[in-house]
Design a protein around this motif. Sequence first.
Motif, PDB file in Angstrom:
ATOM      1  N   VAL A 143       8.708  32.219 -28.929  1.00 58.54           N
ATOM      2  CA  VAL A 143       7.801  31.437 -29.774  1.00 58.54           C
ATOM      3  C   VAL A 143       7.190  30.295 -28.971  1.00 58.54           C
ATOM      4  O   VAL A 143       5.978  30.026 -29.049  1.00 58.54           O
ATOM      5  N   ARG A 144       8.005  29.615 -28.152  1.00 59.73           N
ATOM      6  CA  ARG A 144       7.513  28.496 -27.353  1.00 59.73           C
ATOM      7  C   ARG A 144       6.441  28.968 -26.368  1.00 59.73           C
ATOM      8  O   ARG A 144       5.381  28.334 -26.241  1.00 59.73           O
ATOM      9  N   ASP A 145       6.679  30.091 -25.689  1.00 57.95           N
ATOM     10  CA  ASP A 145       5.705  30.594 -24.722  1.00 57.95           C
ATOM     11  C   ASP A 145       4.423  31.061 -25.410  1.00 57.95           C
ATOM     12  O   ASP A 145       3.320  30.896 -24.865  1.00 57.95           O
ATOM     13  N   THR A 146       4.560  31.645 -26.593  1.00 61.81           N
ATOM     14  CA  THR A 146       3.375  32.065 -27.338  1.00 61.81           C
ATOM     15  C   THR A 146       2.510  30.863 -27.695  1.00 61.81           C
ATOM     16  O   THR A 146       1.280  30.889 -27.555  1.00 61.81           O
ATOM     17  N   ARG A 147       3.147  29.793 -28.145  1.00 61.85           N
ATOM     18  CA  ARG A 147       2.399  28.572 -28.474  1.00 61.85           C
ATOM     19  C   ARG A 147       1.719  27.987 -27.235  1.00 61.85           C
ATOM     20  O   ARG A 147       0.579  27.515 -27.301  1.00 61.85           O
ATOM     21  N   ARG A 148       2.405  28.028 -26.098  1.00 64.32           N
ATOM     22  CA  ARG A 148       1.805  27.510 -24.868  1.00 64.32           C
ATOM     23  C   ARG A 148       0.601  28.350 -24.458  1.00 64.32           C
ATOM     24  O   ARG A 148      -0.424  27.810 -24.013  1.00 64.32           O
ATOM     25  N   LEU A 149       0.715  29.663 -24.612  1.00 66.55           N
ATOM     26  CA  LEU A 149      -0.403  30.544 -24.271  1.00 66.55           C
ATOM     27  C   LEU A 149      -1.597  30.260 -25.172  1.00 66.55           C
ATOM     28  O   LEU A 149      -2.743  30.171 -24.705  1.00 66.55           O
ATOM     29  N   GLU A 150      -1.337  30.099 -26.465  1.00 67.01           N
ATOM     30  CA  GLU A 150      -2.416  29.788 -27.402  1.00 67.01           C
ATOM     31  C   GLU A 150      -3.107  28.481 -27.033  1.00 67.01           C
ATOM     32  O   GLU A 150      -4.339  28.371 -27.117  1.00 67.01           O
ATOM     33  N   LYS A 151      -2.329  27.485 -26.611  1.00 65.85           N
ATOM     34  CA  LYS A 151      -2.896  26.182 -26.287  1.00 65.85           C
ATOM     35  C   LYS A 151      -3.824  26.253 -25.073  1.00 65.85           C
ATOM     36  O   LYS A 151      -4.808  25.505 -24.996  1.00 65.85           O
ATOM     37  N   VAL A 152      -3.515  27.124 -24.114  1.00 65.03           N
ATOM     38  CA  VAL A 152      -4.405  27.285 -22.956  1.00 65.03           C
ATOM     39  C   VAL A 152      -5.780  27.746 -23.436  1.00 65.03           C
ATOM     40  O   VAL A 152      -6.819  27.198 -23.034  1.00 65.03           O
ATOM     41  N   TRP A 153      -5.812  28.744 -24.294  1.00 65.38           N
ATOM     42  CA  TRP A 153      -7.076  29.262 -24.809  1.00 65.38           C
ATOM     43  C   TRP A 153      -7.793  28.193 -25.632  1.00 65.38           C
ATOM     44  O   TRP A 153      -9.012  28.018 -25.508  1.00 65.38           O
ATOM     45  N   ILE A 154      -7.061  27.496 -26.487  1.00 67.31           N
ATOM     46  CA  ILE A 154      -7.673  26.473 -27.343  1.00 67.31           C
ATOM     47  C   ILE A 154      -8.277  25.349 -26.504  1.00 67.31           C
ATOM     48  O   ILE A 154      -9.392  24.876 -26.786  1.00 67.31           O
ATOM     49  N   ARG A 155      -7.560  24.919 -25.462  1.00 68.55           N
ATOM     50  CA  ARG A 155      -8.077  23.847 -24.606  1.00 68.55           C
ATOM     51  C   ARG A 155      -9.378  24.256 -23.940  1.00 68.55           C
ATOM     52  O   ARG A 155     -10.325  23.463 -23.847  1.00 68.55           O
ATOM     53  N   LEU A 156      -9.442  25.490 -23.457  1.00 69.15           N
ATOM     54  CA  LEU A 156     -10.659  25.955 -22.799  1.00 69.15           C
ATOM     55  C   LEU A 156     -11.814  26.072 -23.789  1.00 69.15           C
ATOM     56  O   LEU A 156     -12.957  25.710 -23.479  1.00 69.15           O
TER      57      LEU A 156
END
Length: 223
Positions: A143-156
């Motif tokens: 779950v933590r890694d999924t949230r981190r992956l989502e945040k990369v896309w959102i930031r871009l």
Amino acid sequence: MAAPQSNITRRRLAARAEGSDEYQTKLRELVNVAADVFKEKGYEAATLAEIAERFGSVRASLYYYVSGKEELFQEAVRDILARNLADAERIHGLDLQVREKLDMLISQLIASYEDHYPHMSVYVQENMLRVTGERTVWATQMVRDTRRLEKVWIRLLQQGMDERVLRSDIPAVLMANILFGMCNWTHRWFKPGPKLSASQIADAISKIFFEGAVSQVPPAPVT
């Protein structure tokens, strides 16, 4: 006081500690067979008996390699998300324009579906349903890694909006969910083969997404 280990559990732990090439090869073969069954049947409907039959063994023999169906599922998807996260963070750090980075993220994700088929399809199809309600170390990390992956896309995406490269009338989180949906839904119909490649799919997704997401406002001046 911990329950005593069974003989098969002791043998499995000893074999893993030894880490022979033969054992690791058979374990990977078993995980691949299980991934195929999970893809076809779904996690809940899949049984160890069916996995064992396809593996050319009996159910009891599987416990020499894994503790049960849940561990087989975990082994099938364990490293995929970690690799995708590492790739996404690397791409995010490149000295490129936002559009180029997003194109690379889409290509990397779809390529992962192709490279890790059907394991990646199992991850998308089953993973979040399986882990969001769990409190194991494995589930928490997923779950933590999924949230981190989502945040990369959102930031871009937010950066693209700030730079007026992307339209800003749609929240970045919503835009990310839409883009993820376009990519992730391919697990329902994409099977690697000669007719359609990951690069073709990624290119189509990029074209469709950016045609709707591109800003109609002139880009912000470079300072």
